[in-house]
Design an enzyme around this catalytic site. Structure first.
Site, mmCIF file in Angstrom:
data_model
loop_
_atom_site.group_PDB
_atom_site.id
_atom_site.type_symbol
_atom_site.label_atom_id
_atom_site.label_comp_id
_atom_site.label_asym_id
_atom_site.label_seq_id
_atom_site.Cartn_x
_atom_site.Cartn_y
_atom_site.Cartn_z
ATOM 1 N N GLU A 68 0.827 -1.204 0.000
ATOM 2 C CA GLU A 68 0.000 0.000 0.000
ATOM 3 C C GLU A 68 0.862 1.256 0.000
ATOM 4 O O GLU A 68 1.788 1.404 0.804
ATOM 5 C CB GLU A 68 -0.937 -0.006 1.211
ATOM 6 C CG GLU A 68 -2.004 1.056 1.147
ATOM 7 C CD GLU A 68 -2.971 0.974 2.312
ATOM 8 O OE1 GLU A 68 -3.560 2.009 2.658
ATOM 9 O OE2 GLU A 68 -3.119 -0.116 2.889
ATOM 10 N N ALA A 69 0.527 2.183 -0.884
ATOM 11 C CA ALA A 69 1.351 3.374 -1.091
ATOM 12 C C ALA A 69 1.483 4.217 0.173
ATOM 13 O O ALA A 69 2.560 4.732 0.473
ATOM 14 C CB ALA A 69 0.770 4.214 -2.227
#
Length: 430
Positions: free
Chosen positions: A189-190
Site C-alpha cells: 500500500e502506497a
C-alpha cells in the site's frame, strides 16, 4: 496453507506430539525408578527423600500418570522453567512462550505483540518492540513490514525507533537502501510505503548531512531507485530504462537543481549489476509488483449464515477484494469480484465504522471462499458487511472500492434471464 481457526496453542500441541510422547516416556521411567527404590531398600532414608523431592512434582501418584498425562506434561514444563529439570537442553517456559509469541506474530502481528507484552516478554515501549523486530529472530519479514506500516500512533513510534536502529553512516544511498529493505518486506500500500520511506530519508540525512540539500531529495531519489530496480529486473517489464532516462527522471529534485550526473550513473550501474535482495521471496512483494494492491489492511468481516465478526486481512487489487485469515497466508480465504455490485456506508449495533458490498440487481454476490475443510465453495452472501478501525479508514475503503467496481452487462442479462426462467417455472407448475 489455509489455517482453519485453531489456536496457536492447539497447533503447537499438534506439532509437538512427538515431543510429548518423549516426555511421557521420561515421566514413566522416573516414576517406575522411584517405585523400585521403595522396594529395594538399598538407599538410605536421607537419599530416598532427596531423590523423591526431585521427582515428586512430576506426578503425585503412579495412577495419575496414566489417567492425566496432560497435567503431568504441564508440571514437567513448569519444573523446567524453574530450573529443576534434569535435562537442561529443554526449553524453559519463557522460551516456549516466546516461541508461541513469534508464531502468533507471524500470523497476526498485532496479536503477537500483545501476547508477548501480556506475558512480560516485551516491555510496552516502542523501543523494546522495535528492538524485537530489528533482531527478527524467527519472525516473518512480511509480518514485520505489516506491523511497521500500520497507521496507529504506537506503530508509527515503533517504526521511527526501528529505523533509528539502522546505521547508514558513510553509506551511499543504494547501500543504505539494501540494508533497510532487507530488514523487512515493504507492504504494497502506497500510504504505508510513504511513511516508511519518509522515516528512512530522515535517518539517512541525519547520519549523512552533506549529501543532499534536504530530506525530500533523498526521499524522491530512494523511490526512483526502487522503481528502477523493478523496471530493470522484473521480467514483465519489456522496455528497460536506460541510464539517460533515469537521469532525466531525476532532474530538478535537488531543491530545484540537478544531482551530479556521476552520482546518478553510479546508482544506475549498482542496481543494474546487483538487484535488491528480496527477503523470503514468495512472489508477492513490491520488487515484483510495485504498488500492486490498491489498498490493504485489517477489517472486521461479518459472517453470512452466522452473524459473528472475524478479523480478516483484506487486499484490494485487479477489481477483486481478497481476504485472508493471516497476513502470511499464501492463499485467500475468500475472493469477491467487484462486478455488478455497489458499496455503501451502513450503521451497525455491534460494530462502528461499517460499510457493505451489496448486489446490484442480482440475488447473490458472485464470490467464492474456502470452507472449514479447505474446499472452495460458492459464496451465498447477499451483502458483505465490514467494519474499519476508524471513520477515516472506512471512507478510504469505500472510495477505493468504488474506484475498482466494474460493470459487466452480461451479469444483468444473466440475472434477468434467471428471473424469467424462475417465473416460467412457477407458471408451468401451476
Amino acid at each position: 496453507m489455509i489455517f482453519t481457526g485453531k489456536s496457536v496453542d492447539a497447533l503447537n500441541q499438534i506439532r509437538d506430539d512427538s515431543h510429548h510422547n518423549r516426555e511421557r516416556s521420561r515421566t514413566i521411567i522416573a516414576s517406575t525408578w522411584l517405585f523400585s527404590l521403595r522396594r529395594s531398600g538399598k538407599k538410605s532414608k536421607k537419599t530416598y527423600y532427596k531423590l523423591a523431592k526431585s521427582t515428586l512434582d512430576l506426578t503425585t501418584s503412579f495412577s495419575q500418570l496414566k489417567d492425566e498425562l496432560g497435567e503431568v506434561v504441564a508440571e514437567m514444563e513448569a519444573m523446567e522453567g524453574s530450573g529443576f529439570a534434569a535435562d537442561d537442553s529443554k526449553p524453559t517456559n519463557k522460551a516456549k512462550q516466546t516461541s508461541i509469541g513469534r508464531k502468533k506474530f507471524n500470523m497476526d502481528p498485532k496479536k503477537g505483540i500483545e501476547y508477548l507484552i501480556e506475558h512480560n516478554l516485551l516491555a510496552p515501549t516502542p523501543e523494546d518492540v522495535a528492538q524485537f523486530l530489528y533482531k527478527g529472530e524467527g519472525l516473518n519479514k512480511t509480518a514485520i513490514g505489516d506491523y511497521l506500516g500500520e497507521r496507529h500512533d504506537f506503530n508509527e513510534r515503533v517504526l521511527r525507533a526501528f529505523v533509528d536502529l539502522h546505521d547508514f553512516t558513510d553509506l551511499i544511498l543504494v547501500q543504505a537502501l539494501r540494508q533497510f529493505l532487507w530488514s523487512f518486506r515493504l507492504p504494497g500500500e502506497a500510504q504505508k510505503i510513504d511513511r516508511m520511506m519518509e522515516c528512512f530519508a530522515q535517518r539517512y540525512c541525519q547520519l549523512n548531512p552533506n549529501i543532499f540539500t534536504n530530506t525530500d531529495t533523498c526521499y524522491v531519489l530512494s523511490f526512483a531507485i526502487i522503481m528502477l530496480n523493478t523496471s530493470l529486473h522484473n521480467p514483465s517489464v519489456k522496455d528497460k530504462p536506460s541510464v539517460e532516462q533515469f537521469i532525466t527522471m531525476n532532474r530538478g529534485i535537488n531543491n530545484g537543481g540537478d544531482l551530479p550526473r556521476e552520482l546518478l550513473v553510479s546508482l544506475y550501474e549498482s542496481i543494474k549489476t546487483e538487484p535488491f535482495k528480496i527477503p523470503e521471496d514468495d512472489g508477492n512483494d513490491l520488487m515484483h509488483t510495485f504498488f500492486n494492491p490498491d489498498k490493504e489492511g485489517w477489517l472486521w468481516k461479518q459472517g453470512g449464515r452466522y452473524k459473528s465478526w472475524k478479523r480478516r486481512w483484506f487486499i484490494l487489487n485487479d477489481n477483486c477484494l481478497y481476504y485472508f485469515e493471516y497476513t502470511t497466508d499464501k492463499e485467500p480465504r475468500g475472493i469477491i469480484p467487484l462486478e455488478n455490485i455497489q458499496v455503501r456506508e451502513v450503521q451497525d449495533r455491534h460494530k462502528p465504522h461499517c460499510f457493505e458490498l451489496y448486489a446490484a440487481g442480482s440475488e447473490f454476490i458472485k464470490a467464492c471462499k474456502t470452507d472449514s475443510e479447505g474446499k472452495v465453495v460458492e459464496g451465498k452472501h447477499t451483502v458483505y458487511r465490514m467494519s474499519a478501525a476508524t471513520d477515516e479508514e472506512k471512507d478510504e475503503w469505500i472510495k477505493c472500492v468504488r474506484q475498482s467496481i466494474s460493470h459487466n452487462p452480461f451479469y444483468d442479462m444473466l440475472a434477468a434471464r434467471k428471473k424469467k426462467a424462475q417465473k416460467t417455472n412457477v407458471h408451468s407448475k401451476s
